[in-house]
Design an enzyme around this catalytic site. Structure first.
Site, mmCIF file in Angstrom:
data_model
loop_
_atom_site.group_PDB
_atom_site.id
_atom_site.type_symbol
_atom_site.label_atom_id
_atom_site.label_comp_id
_atom_site.label_asym_id
_atom_site.label_seq_id
_atom_site.Cartn_x
_atom_site.Cartn_y
_atom_site.Cartn_z
ATOM 1 N N LYS A 1 0.839 -1.204 0.000
ATOM 2 C CA LYS A 1 0.000 0.000 0.000
ATOM 3 C C LYS A 1 0.872 1.251 0.000
ATOM 4 O O LYS A 1 0.675 2.161 -0.809
ATOM 5 C CB LYS A 1 -0.890 0.013 1.256
ATOM 6 C CG LYS A 1 -1.548 1.359 1.519
ATOM 7 C CD LYS A 1 -2.391 1.345 2.776
ATOM 8 C CE LYS A 1 -1.669 1.712 4.041
ATOM 9 N NZ LYS A 1 -1.418 3.144 4.240
ATOM 10 N N ASN A 2 1.838 1.309 0.916
ATOM 11 C CA ASN A 2 2.609 2.544 1.055
ATOM 12 C C ASN A 2 3.518 2.808 -0.139
ATOM 13 O O ASN A 2 3.841 3.955 -0.423
ATOM 14 C CB ASN A 2 3.419 2.530 2.356
ATOM 15 C CG ASN A 2 2.527 2.736 3.567
ATOM 16 O OD1 ASN A 2 1.348 3.054 3.423
ATOM 17 N ND2 ASN A 2 3.077 2.545 4.757
ATOM 18 N N ARG B 1 -3.655 11.117 4.514
ATOM 19 C CA ARG B 1 -2.489 11.982 4.632
ATOM 20 C C ARG B 1 -1.528 11.859 3.441
ATOM 21 O O ARG B 1 -0.878 12.830 3.038
ATOM 22 C CB ARG B 1 -1.776 11.592 5.925
ATOM 23 C CG ARG B 1 -0.612 12.429 6.233
ATOM 24 C CD ARG B 1 0.079 11.949 7.477
ATOM 25 N NE ARG B 1 1.477 12.305 7.392
ATOM 26 C CZ ARG B 1 1.945 13.515 7.647
ATOM 27 N NH1 ARG B 1 1.138 14.464 8.013
ATOM 28 N NH2 ARG B 1 3.221 13.783 7.522
ATOM 29 N N CYS C 1 -4.181 13.444 12.531
ATOM 30 C CA CYS C 1 -4.859 12.163 12.388
ATOM 31 C C CYS C 1 -4.783 11.455 13.724
ATOM 32 O O CYS C 1 -4.119 11.928 14.649
ATOM 33 C CB CYS C 1 -4.246 11.328 11.288
ATOM 34 S SG CYS C 1 -2.722 10.572 11.782
ATOM 35 N N ARG D 1 1.370 14.825 13.096
ATOM 36 C CA ARG D 1 1.893 14.562 11.759
ATOM 37 C C ARG D 1 1.937 15.796 10.859
ATOM 38 O O ARG D 1 1.207 15.890 9.873
ATOM 39 C CB ARG D 1 1.094 13.442 11.093
ATOM 40 C CG ARG D 1 1.169 12.160 11.865
ATOM 41 C CD ARG D 1 0.412 11.048 11.220
ATOM 42 N NE ARG D 1 1.201 10.307 10.245
ATOM 43 C CZ ARG D 1 0.748 9.242 9.609
ATOM 44 N NH1 ARG D 1 -0.476 8.830 9.799
ATOM 45 N NH2 ARG D 1 1.497 8.601 8.750
ATOM 46 N N PRO D 2 2.805 16.744 11.159
ATOM 47 C CA PRO D 2 2.929 17.926 10.295
ATOM 48 C C PRO D 2 3.603 17.582 8.961
ATOM 49 O O PRO D 2 4.097 16.464 8.781
ATOM 50 C CB PRO D 2 3.827 18.856 11.115
ATOM 51 C CG PRO D 2 4.574 17.971 12.040
ATOM 52 C CD PRO D 2 3.728 16.765 12.295
ATOM 53 N N LEU E 1 8.573 19.105 6.938
ATOM 54 C CA LEU E 1 9.774 18.579 6.282
ATOM 55 C C LEU E 1 9.583 18.490 4.771
ATOM 56 O O LEU E 1 10.515 18.710 3.998
ATOM 57 C CB LEU E 1 10.130 17.195 6.859
ATOM 58 C CG LEU E 1 10.410 17.166 8.366
ATOM 59 C CD1 LEU E 1 10.535 15.737 8.872
ATOM 60 C CD2 LEU E 1 11.683 17.947 8.689
ATOM 61 N N ASP F 1 4.609 0.535 12.103
ATOM 62 C CA ASP F 1 3.372 -0.040 11.564
ATOM 63 C C ASP F 1 3.149 -1.499 11.979
ATOM 64 O O ASP F 1 2.132 -2.097 11.619
ATOM 65 C CB ASP F 1 3.361 0.068 10.030
ATOM 66 C CG ASP F 1 3.082 1.490 9.557
ATOM 67 O OD1 ASP F 1 2.757 2.345 10.399
ATOM 68 O OD2 ASP F 1 3.182 1.739 8.338
ATOM 69 N N ARG G 1 -8.675 0.189 4.534
ATOM 70 C CA ARG G 1 -7.677 1.104 3.982
ATOM 71 C C ARG G 1 -6.392 0.361 3.637
ATOM 72 O O ARG G 1 -5.671 0.784 2.734
ATOM 73 C CB ARG G 1 -7.347 2.211 4.988
ATOM 74 C CG ARG G 1 -8.499 3.155 5.267
ATOM 75 C CD ARG G 1 -8.052 4.305 6.122
ATOM 76 N NE ARG G 1 -6.805 4.849 5.581
ATOM 77 C CZ ARG G 1 -5.930 5.576 6.264
ATOM 78 N NH1 ARG G 1 -6.160 5.848 7.526
ATOM 79 N NH2 ARG G 1 -4.841 6.032 5.710
HETATM 80 C C1 UD1 Z 1 4.793 6.697 6.313
HETATM 81 C C2 UD1 Z 1 3.809 5.567 6.143
HETATM 82 C C3 UD1 Z 1 3.233 5.162 7.503
HETATM 83 C C4 UD1 Z 1 4.360 4.858 8.482
HETATM 84 C C5 UD1 Z 1 5.365 6.001 8.544
HETATM 85 C C6 UD1 Z 1 6.579 5.699 9.398
HETATM 86 C C7 UD1 Z 1 2.888 5.976 3.937
HETATM 87 C C8 UD1 Z 1 1.713 6.353 3.122
HETATM 88 N N1 UD1 Z 1 2.732 5.986 5.270
HETATM 89 O O1 UD1 Z 1 4.061 7.805 6.819
HETATM 90 O O2 UD1 Z 1 2.422 4.009 7.317
HETATM 91 O O3 UD1 Z 1 3.820 4.662 9.768
HETATM 92 O O4 UD1 Z 1 5.836 6.313 7.209
HETATM 93 O O5 UD1 Z 1 7.211 4.552 8.944
HETATM 94 O O6 UD1 Z 1 3.926 5.627 3.415
HETATM 95 N N2 UD1 Z 1 7.035 14.389 10.529
HETATM 96 C C9 UD1 Z 1 7.185 15.741 10.791
HETATM 97 N N3 UD1 Z 1 7.164 16.605 9.743
HETATM 98 C C10 UD1 Z 1 6.987 16.175 8.452
HETATM 99 C C11 UD1 Z 1 6.825 14.798 8.204
HETATM 100 C C12 UD1 Z 1 6.851 13.928 9.278
HETATM 101 O O7 UD1 Z 1 7.362 16.152 11.928
HETATM 102 O O8 UD1 Z 1 6.975 17.016 7.536
HETATM 103 C C13 UD1 Z 1 7.037 13.431 11.675
HETATM 104 C C14 UD1 Z 1 5.690 12.734 11.821
HETATM 105 O O9 UD1 Z 1 4.789 13.494 12.572
HETATM 106 C C15 UD1 Z 1 6.074 11.450 12.516
HETATM 107 C C16 UD1 Z 1 7.474 11.155 11.924
HETATM 108 O O10 UD1 Z 1 7.941 12.388 11.387
HETATM 109 O O11 UD1 Z 1 6.192 11.650 13.880
HETATM 110 C C17 UD1 Z 1 7.477 10.088 10.862
HETATM 111 O O12 UD1 Z 1 6.670 10.465 9.789
HETATM 112 P P1 UD1 Z 1 6.959 10.039 8.288
HETATM 113 O O13 UD1 Z 1 8.174 9.188 8.181
HETATM 114 O O14 UD1 Z 1 6.893 11.267 7.454
HETATM 115 O O15 UD1 Z 1 5.699 9.142 7.996
HETATM 116 P P2 UD1 Z 1 4.675 9.250 6.799
HETATM 117 O O16 UD1 Z 1 5.416 9.459 5.521
HETATM 118 O O17 UD1 Z 1 3.591 10.177 7.153
#
Ligand code: UD1
Length: 422
Positions: A22-23, A94, A118, A123-124, A127, A308, A400
């Site tokens: 999925k991801n 997201r 969420c 989850r901002p 980055l 996950d 999902r």
């Molecule tokens: C992806 C996966 C999700 C998985 C996660 C971590 C998809 C669609 N989803 O989510 O299933 O749980 O990786 O392996 O691929 N963060 C910030 N600022 C940002 C982005 C992230 O602070 O701009 C923080 C998030 O709040 C979180 C951490 O970084 O605490 C990890 O997030 P991230 O690696 O970005 O996860 P996703 O890409 O959202």
């Protein structure tokens, strides 16, 4: 709303086919926006999140069709006639933010709704935005939308991620393929889904080196071409079903399973007393000598233990011999399954990002509520080994991310059924 009814009924045996990730699919689909030529994905999973991404891409003008019972996604972004990703679709998922980089790189302008918070944390997307700025994008936040522009195109630059975010790495990687010059992504995420994305982009003509390491170098090109790409195996679905024979006993073969996708997880299973071996078609999982032992787990970015799989691992440890400590380091609010597991008799204490699980002899079936995708499947796993009946409500979370969960578990002998809401 549908629910799932599970009755604990002893050891499992047989095979479970593992779907495409999925991801990975959710980042491969927006890659279509980078090229005028068609992009076809094979081994795609049939999930509601994929449907949401389909609708989002279609709203931007892309043509998206599902073939071969949904396992093939054929896309063409020959004409993109809208550059706004609206809140009504983005709020559902997201990963919608992943259209930002490619749309901006291809058209020089993108307006994308902020995904908002969420259930598992704030989850901002800061980055993602900082990375695009480092490539020359001008960004403005207005009324809940990111307005991004790069009228003369993006420029290569160095991006130093403060945290190895999966989504931000994917967004930056896609955007950099069409930027002028060289982009270096430092402290990039190393997840297999990023390696898969880089492979697909390379098949489309992108010049990328270093994916799978924490430094990725992208040499921008003028255009990308059409390609056909096979989506990598879903390591989270794989890990989830590996836990089914671990929890219930028996022996199950996971078709398409690969240890390299889940090495940290497999090491923890080994310590917990679960045997994982490679077979011609995938992985075979069974208990070593009948007993599950406590094990401490800390979630980390790849190649560490995946967040996950934390909820599902907790379901296993609820009946382990001894006390396990689970530390959640990726998301700040990811223990919502704990109170539900406690309703089934589990002994769990949660303090901030740490959960302490002391094994009990047996869980007892109970009505429970799914709170997010991975939490919902952890309740099903727990129900498979519990005494009596477990009814998991709100299973739309499950749709999902898990295709045919009832069919797959029934195939190995589980007593599980979906009850449709009248
Ligand atoms: C992806 C996966 C999700 C998985 C996660 C971590 C998809 C669609 N989803 O989510 O299933 O749980 O990786 O392996 O691929 N963060 C910030 N600022 C940002 C982005 C992230 O602070 O701009 C923080 C998030 O709040 C979180 C951490 O970084 O605490 C990890 O997030 P991230 O690696 O970005 O996860 P996703 O890409 O959202």
């Amino acid at each position: 709303m549908d629910s799932i009814l599970v009755r604990g009924n002893g050891p499992l045996s047989g095979q479970i086919p593992i779907a495409g990730a999925k991801n990975a699919c959710l980042t491969l689909m927006p890659a279509t926006l980078l090229s005028e030529e068609p992009l076809t994905l094979t081994n795609a999973p049939r999930l509601s999140d994929i449907q949401t991404m389909t609708e989002l891409l279609q709203s931007l003008g892309a043509e998206v069709s599902r073939l071969q019972d949904g396992k093939v996604i054929a896309m063409s972004s020959h004409v993109l006639d809208n550059n706004t990703a609206h809140y009504d679709i983005v709020r559902k998922m997201r990963a919608s933010i992943l259209v930002l980089g490619p749309l901006l790189a291809r058209t020089g302008q993108a307006i994308v709704s902020l995904p908002g918070g969420c259930a598992i944390g704030a989850r901002p997307v800061d980055l993602h935005l900082r990375a695009l700025e480092a490539m020359g994008a001008q960004l403005e936040l207005k009324e809940g939308y990111v307005h991004a522009s790069a009228p003369k195109g993006l420029k290569g630059g160095q991006v130093d991620f403060a945290f190895a975010s999966v989504g931000a790495t994917e967004n930056a990687l896609m955007a950099a393929t069409l930027a002028k010059g060289t982009t270096i992504l430092k402290n990039a995420a190393r997840e297999p889904e990023i390696v898969d994305l880089a492979r697909c982009l390379r098949a489309m003509g992108a010049q990328i080196e270093g994916e799978g390491s924490s430094s990725i170098t992208i040499q921008g090109v003028d255009r990308l071409y059409g390609a056909t790409h096979q989506v990598v195996t879903d390591r989270i679905e794989l890990g989830t079903y590996m836990l089914a024979p671990a929890i219930c006993g028996g022996e199950v073969e996971l078709l398409g399973g690969r240890i390299d996708l889940l090495s940290a997880f497999c090491e923890k299973l080994d310590t917990a007393g679960i045997n994982v071996s490679e077979s011609a078609k995938g992985l075979v999982v069974k208990r070593k000598n009948g007993e599950i032992r406590a094990v401490d787990v800390t979630t980390e970015p790849f190649p560490g233990f995946p967040t996950d799989l934390q909820a599902q691992m907790m379901a296993l440890l609820c009946t382990a011999e001894g006390t396990s400590v689970l530390e959640e380091k990726i998301f700040e609010n990811r223990f919502m399954h704990a109170p539900e597991l406690m309703r089934m008799g589990a002994n769990i204490e949660v303090h901030g990002g740490t959960a302490t699980v002391t094994g009990v002899k047996k869980l007892k079936g109970a009505p429970v509520m799914a709170t997010d995708l991975r939490a919902s499947v952890s309740l099903i796993l727990a129900g498979l080994a519990a005494e009596g009946e477990t009814k998991v409500a709100r299973v739309y979370h499950l749709d999902r991310g898990y295709e045919h969960v009832v069919r797959k578990l029934r195939g190995v002998g589980a007593d599980i059924e979906r009850i449709s809401a009248a």
